[in-house]
Design a protein around this motif. Structure first.
Motif, PDB file in Angstrom:
ATOM      1  N   GLY A   1       0.832  -1.202   0.000  1.00 31.81           N
ATOM      2  CA  GLY A   1       0.000   0.000   0.000  1.00 31.81           C
ATOM      3  C   GLY A   1       0.858   1.240   0.000  1.00 31.81           C
ATOM      4  O   GLY A   1       2.063   1.209   0.259  1.00 31.81           O
ATOM      5  N   GLU A   2       0.257   2.388  -0.332  1.00 34.84           N
ATOM      6  CA  GLU A   2       0.924   3.687  -0.310  1.00 34.84           C
ATOM      7  C   GLU A   2       2.221   3.671  -1.104  1.00 34.84           C
ATOM      8  O   GLU A   2       3.232   4.206  -0.695  1.00 34.84           O
ATOM      9  CB  GLU A   2       1.205   4.125   1.133  1.00 34.84           C
ATOM     10  N   ALA A   3       2.182   3.073  -2.286  1.00 31.48           N
ATOM     11  CA  ALA A   3       3.372   3.041  -3.131  1.00 31.48           C
ATOM     12  C   ALA A   3       3.423   4.273  -4.010  1.00 31.48           C
ATOM     13  O   ALA A   3       2.435   4.622  -4.649  1.00 31.48           O
ATOM     14  CB  ALA A   3       3.350   1.780  -3.995  1.00 31.48           C
ATOM     15  N   ALA A   4       4.558   4.971  -4.016  1.00 32.19           N
ATOM     16  CA  ALA A   4       4.738   6.113  -4.909  1.00 32.19           C
ATOM     17  C   ALA A   4       4.774   5.585  -6.338  1.00 32.19           C
ATOM     18  O   ALA A   4       5.688   4.852  -6.712  1.00 32.19           O
ATOM     19  CB  ALA A   4       6.037   6.844  -4.567  1.00 32.19           C
ATOM     20  N   THR A   5       3.775   5.951  -7.126  1.00 32.90           N
ATOM     21  CA  THR A   5       3.585   5.350  -8.438  1.00 32.90           C
ATOM     22  C   THR A   5       3.660   6.403  -9.529  1.00 32.90           C
ATOM     23  O   THR A   5       2.896   7.377  -9.497  1.00 32.90           O
ATOM     24  CB  THR A   5       2.207   4.651  -8.507  1.00 32.90           C
ATOM     25  N   PRO A   6       4.534   6.252 -10.517  1.00 36.88           N
ATOM     26  CA  PRO A   6       4.568   7.197 -11.640  1.00 36.88           C
ATOM     27  C   PRO A   6       3.210   7.279 -12.330  1.00 36.88           C
ATOM     28  O   PRO A   6       2.454   6.311 -12.363  1.00 36.88           O
ATOM     29  CB  PRO A   6       5.630   6.596 -12.571  1.00 36.88           C
ATOM     30  N   ALA A   7       2.900   8.440 -12.862  1.00 38.99           N
ATOM     31  CA  ALA A   7       1.610   8.639 -13.527  1.00 38.99           C
ATOM     32  C   ALA A   7       1.443   7.659 -14.685  1.00 38.99           C
ATOM     33  O   ALA A   7       2.366   7.449 -15.478  1.00 38.99           O
ATOM     34  CB  ALA A   7       1.515  10.078 -14.046  1.00 38.99           C
ATOM     35  N   ASP A   8       0.254   7.023 -14.759  1.00 39.97           N
ATOM     36  CA  ASP A   8      -0.092   6.064 -15.832  1.00 39.97           C
ATOM     37  C   ASP A   8       0.837   4.860 -15.850  1.00 39.97           C
ATOM     38  O   ASP A   8       1.017   4.221 -16.903  1.00 39.97           O
ATOM     39  CB  ASP A   8      -0.075   6.743 -17.203  1.00 39.97           C
ATOM     40  N   ALA A   9       1.424   4.528 -14.709  1.00 41.67           N
ATOM     41  CA  ALA A   9       2.423   3.457 -14.679  1.00 41.67           C
ATOM     42  C   ALA A   9       1.812   2.088 -14.928  1.00 41.67           C
ATOM     43  O   ALA A   9       0.701   1.788 -14.508  1.00 41.67           O
ATOM     44  CB  ALA A   9       3.141   3.453 -13.334  1.00 41.67           C
ATOM     45  N   PHE A  10       2.570   1.250 -15.621  1.00 42.62           N
ATOM     46  CA  PHE A  10       2.313  -0.182 -15.665  1.00 42.62           C
ATOM     47  C   PHE A  10       3.282  -0.834 -14.687  1.00 42.62           C
ATOM     48  O   PHE A  10       4.107  -0.146 -14.065  1.00 42.62           O
ATOM     49  CB  PHE A  10       2.477  -0.730 -17.088  1.00 42.62           C
ATOM     50  N   ALA A  11       3.195  -2.143 -14.522  1.00 43.44           N
ATOM     51  CA  ALA A  11       4.046  -2.821 -13.540  1.00 43.44           C
ATOM     52  C   ALA A  11       4.604  -4.110 -14.118  1.00 43.44           C
ATOM     53  O   ALA A  11       3.968  -4.768 -14.941  1.00 43.44           O
ATOM     54  CB  ALA A  11       3.274  -3.109 -12.257  1.00 43.44           C
ATOM     55  N   ILE A  12       5.807  -4.450 -13.660  1.00 44.54           N
ATOM     56  CA  ILE A  12       6.417  -5.737 -13.959  1.00 44.54           C
ATOM     57  C   ILE A  12       6.817  -6.355 -12.630  1.00 44.54           C
ATOM     58  O   ILE A  12       7.565  -5.745 -11.855  1.00 44.54           O
ATOM     59  CB  ILE A  12       7.663  -5.624 -14.846  1.00 44.54           C
ATOM     60  N   ALA A  13       6.276  -7.534 -12.328  1.00 44.21           N
ATOM     61  CA  ALA A  13       6.579  -8.228 -11.079  1.00 44.21           C
ATOM     62  C   ALA A  13       7.439  -9.442 -11.376  1.00 44.21           C
ATOM     63  O   ALA A  13       7.119 -10.238 -12.273  1.00 44.21           O
ATOM     64  CB  ALA A  13       5.297  -8.655 -10.376  1.00 44.21           C
ATOM     65  N   TYR A  14       8.517  -9.588 -10.612  1.00 43.46           N
ATOM     66  CA  TYR A  14       9.453 -10.693 -10.801  1.00 43.46           C
ATOM     67  C   TYR A  14       9.392 -11.603  -9.582  1.00 43.46           C
ATOM     68  O   TYR A  14       9.822 -11.226  -8.488  1.00 43.46           O
ATOM     69  CB  TYR A  14      10.877 -10.164 -10.978  1.00 43.46           C
ATOM     70  N   GLY A  15       8.830 -12.788  -9.774  1.00 46.09           N
ATOM     71  CA  GLY A  15       8.822 -13.799  -8.724  1.00 46.09           C
ATOM     72  C   GLY A  15       9.995 -14.731  -8.932  1.00 46.09           C
ATOM     73  O   GLY A  15      10.133 -15.341  -9.996  1.00 46.09           O
ATOM     74  N   MET A  16      10.865 -14.851  -7.939  1.00 42.00           N
ATOM     75  CA  MET A  16      12.129 -15.559  -8.130  1.00 42.00           C
ATOM     76  C   MET A  16      12.012 -17.075  -8.038  1.00 42.00           C
ATOM     77  O   MET A  16      12.980 -17.792  -8.250  1.00 42.00           O
ATOM     78  CB  MET A  16      13.169 -15.055  -7.114  1.00 42.00           C
ATOM     79  N   GLY A  17      10.823 -17.569  -7.679  1.00 39.41           N
ATOM     80  CA  GLY A  17      10.632 -19.013  -7.625  1.00 39.41           C
ATOM     81  C   GLY A  17      10.919 -19.585  -6.256  1.00 39.41           C
ATOM     82  O   GLY A  17      11.631 -19.002  -5.435  1.00 39.41           O
ATOM     83  N   ALA A  18      10.333 -20.744  -5.981  1.00 40.55           N
ATOM     84  CA  ALA A  18      10.516 -21.459  -4.720  1.00 40.55           C
ATOM     85  C   ALA A  18      10.173 -22.918  -4.977  1.00 40.55           C
ATOM     86  O   ALA A  18       9.899 -23.314  -6.114  1.00 40.55           O
ATOM     87  CB  ALA A  18       9.621 -20.872  -3.632  1.00 40.55           C
ATOM     88  N   ILE A  19      10.200 -23.724  -3.942  1.00 41.51           N
ATOM     89  CA  ILE A  19       9.841 -25.129  -4.083  1.00 41.51           C
ATOM     90  C   ILE A  19       8.406 -25.222  -4.598  1.00 41.51           C
ATOM     91  O   ILE A  19       7.489 -24.627  -4.044  1.00 41.51           O
ATOM     92  CB  ILE A  19       9.977 -25.868  -2.738  1.00 41.51           C
ATOM     93  N   ASN A  20       8.229 -25.941  -5.678  1.00 43.40           N
ATOM     94  CA  ASN A  20       6.924 -26.131  -6.322  1.00 43.40           C
ATOM     95  C   ASN A  20       6.323 -24.846  -6.879  1.00 43.40           C
ATOM     96  O   ASN A  20       5.131 -24.785  -7.175  1.00 43.40           O
ATOM     97  CB  ASN A  20       5.913 -26.766  -5.353  1.00 43.40           C
ATOM     98  N   ALA A  21       7.130 -23.795  -7.034  1.00 48.87           N
ATOM     99  CA  ALA A  21       6.654 -22.539  -7.613  1.00 48.87           C
ATOM    100  C   ALA A  21       7.700 -22.038  -8.604  1.00 48.87           C
ATOM    101  O   ALA A  21       8.820 -21.725  -8.208  1.00 48.87           O
ATOM    102  CB  ALA A  21       6.411 -21.493  -6.530  1.00 48.87           C
ATOM    103  N   PRO A  22       7.359 -21.990  -9.891  1.00 47.66           N
ATOM    104  CA  PRO A  22       8.340 -21.556 -10.886  1.00 47.66           C
ATOM    105  C   PRO A  22       8.640 -20.071 -10.776  1.00 47.66           C
ATOM    106  O   PRO A  22       7.832 -19.291 -10.241  1.00 47.66           O
ATOM    107  CB  PRO A  22       7.644 -21.875 -12.212  1.00 47.66           C
ATOM    108  N   ALA A  23       9.790 -19.670 -11.258  1.00 41.25           N
ATOM    109  CA  ALA A  23      10.127 -18.252 -11.338  1.00 41.25           C
ATOM    110  C   ALA A  23       9.345 -17.642 -12.498  1.00 41.25           C
ATOM    111  O   ALA A  23       9.354 -18.171 -13.607  1.00 41.25           O
ATOM    112  CB  ALA A  23      11.624 -18.084 -11.555  1.00 41.25           C
ATOM    113  N   THR A  24       8.665 -16.531 -12.232  1.00 42.32           N
ATOM    114  CA  THR A  24       7.790 -15.944 -13.243  1.00 42.32           C
ATOM    115  C   THR A  24       7.984 -14.437 -13.355  1.00 42.32           C
ATOM    116  O   THR A  24       8.459 -13.783 -12.425  1.00 42.32           O
ATOM    117  CB  THR A  24       6.308 -16.218 -12.935  1.00 42.32           C
ATOM    118  N   LEU A  25       7.582 -13.912 -14.495  1.00 36.23           N
ATOM    119  CA  LEU A  25       7.537 -12.483 -14.755  1.00 36.23           C
ATOM    120  C   LEU A  25       6.087 -12.148 -15.103  1.00 36.23           C
ATOM    121  O   LEU A  25       5.507 -12.782 -15.984  1.00 36.23           O
ATOM    122  CB  LEU A  25       8.469 -12.145 -15.924  1.00 36.23           C
ATOM    123  N   THR A  26       5.507 -11.169 -14.415  1.00 34.50           N
ATOM    124  CA  THR A  26       4.129 -10.774 -14.661  1.00 34.50           C
ATOM    125  C   THR A  26       4.104  -9.324 -15.118  1.00 34.50           C
ATOM    126  O   THR A  26       4.609  -8.439 -14.428  1.00 34.50           O
ATOM    127  CB  THR A  26       3.264 -10.927 -13.395  1.00 34.50           C
TER     128      THR A  26
END
Length: 282
Positions: free
Chosen positions: A44-69
């Motif tokens: 919450g309360e994240a300073a967000t550039p105007a009209d921003a999109f987002a890229i989330a990087y999940g680094m992976g864990a046991i039984n969870a692949p590393a993903t880019l969203t």
């Protein structure tokens, strides 16, 4: 340099995600065009550039692949409200930042796409996430890594070599890459005599996995993707060449004029001859 923009300019360029969820574990404002968030979420309360999109990087864990969203601006609040289950890196990026790096791929406002996170991007993301420096030195290091991560991500996105995650599918990353290869084969060799068995063999998949996985990943069958590629090219040739209709059909993989006319009519609602006449008359 990081955080060198005057505060009044930052305030003009930044919006705020409404409060109500826990803050990110860490947050670094790289510039008015990019913010780094590191944490599990909700954020919450994240300073967000105007009209921003987002890229989330999940680094992976046991039984969870590393993903880019990758999400468009309308999906950013939903992404930040999620509990990712593990610490991830999120870049909030203004569209103008892509102009600076020559990025061509632009997420639609309501878009959400998932990809397998390749090793080279994961390495940059881990260096950013696990930075041991503190204070200004840590901010500068993370900002540099974020810029590198954004640049390399868009290099791969624009080259269309990232492997999509097929929803809740049990496809492995290796099989996903083979399906991307199958799609590339169709896009590059659409005018050849391609068969389902031949595509499967060339891409290292069995027929069943190609058929099921292709539909899961691309929301169409192999035959539909091949037909679409051929018919779009045929429509261009009808308008840009003087070749006979039968020759255009043959060059686009149709062995006889009747099958070409039927397929073209289903796709465009008119015969190839009428399509050419109507467009040229207009």
């Amino acid at each position: 340099m990081v955080l060198s923009v005057p505060e009044e300019e930052q305030e003009e360029a930044l919006d705020t995600i409404p409060a109500g969820a826990p803050r990110a574990h860490e947050s670094v404002i790289v510039s008015p065009e990019m913010t780094i968030l590191i944490g599990r979420g909700p954020i919450g309360e994240a300073a967000t550039p105007a009209d921003a999109f987002a890229i989330a990087y999940g680094m992976g864990a046991i039984n969870a692949p590393a993903t880019l969203t990758l999400v468009g601006r309308d999906q950013v609040p939903t992404l930040l409200a999620e509990d990712a289950g593990a610490t991830r890196v999120v870049l909030l990026v203004a569209p103008n930042a892509l102009n600076r790096i020559g990025g061509e791929t632009r997420p639609e406002a309501g878009e959400r796409r998932g990809f397998h996170l390749p090793t080279e991007l994961r390495g940059i993301g881990l260096a950013l996430r696990d930075c041991g420096l503190s204070g200004e030195a840590g901010d500068i290091y993370r900002a540099a890594k974020a810029i590198e991560l954004l640049f390399e991500t868009w290099r791969l996105l624009d080259a269309q070599v990232l492997s999509p995650v097929a929803g809740e599918s049990d496809l492995s990353e290796a099989d996903s890459l083979r399906l991307v290869q199958a799609r590339s084969l169709i896009d590059e060799r659409w005018n050849e005599k391609l068969s389902l068995d031949g595509i499967a063999r060339q891409c290292g998949l069995n027929r069943e996995k190609l058929t099921r996985g292709f539909r899961e990943m691309f929301a169409c069958s192999v035959a539909e993707a091949l037909s679409e590629r051929r018919l779009v090219q045929a429509s261009r040739m009808l308008l840009t060449t003087n070749l006979p209709v039968s020759s255009i059909g043959y060059e686009n993989g149709y062995m006889n004029n009747a099958s070409f006319a039927r397929a073209f009519g289903r796709r465009f609602g008119v015969t190839p001859s009428d399509f050419r006449a109507q467009r040229l008359a207009a």
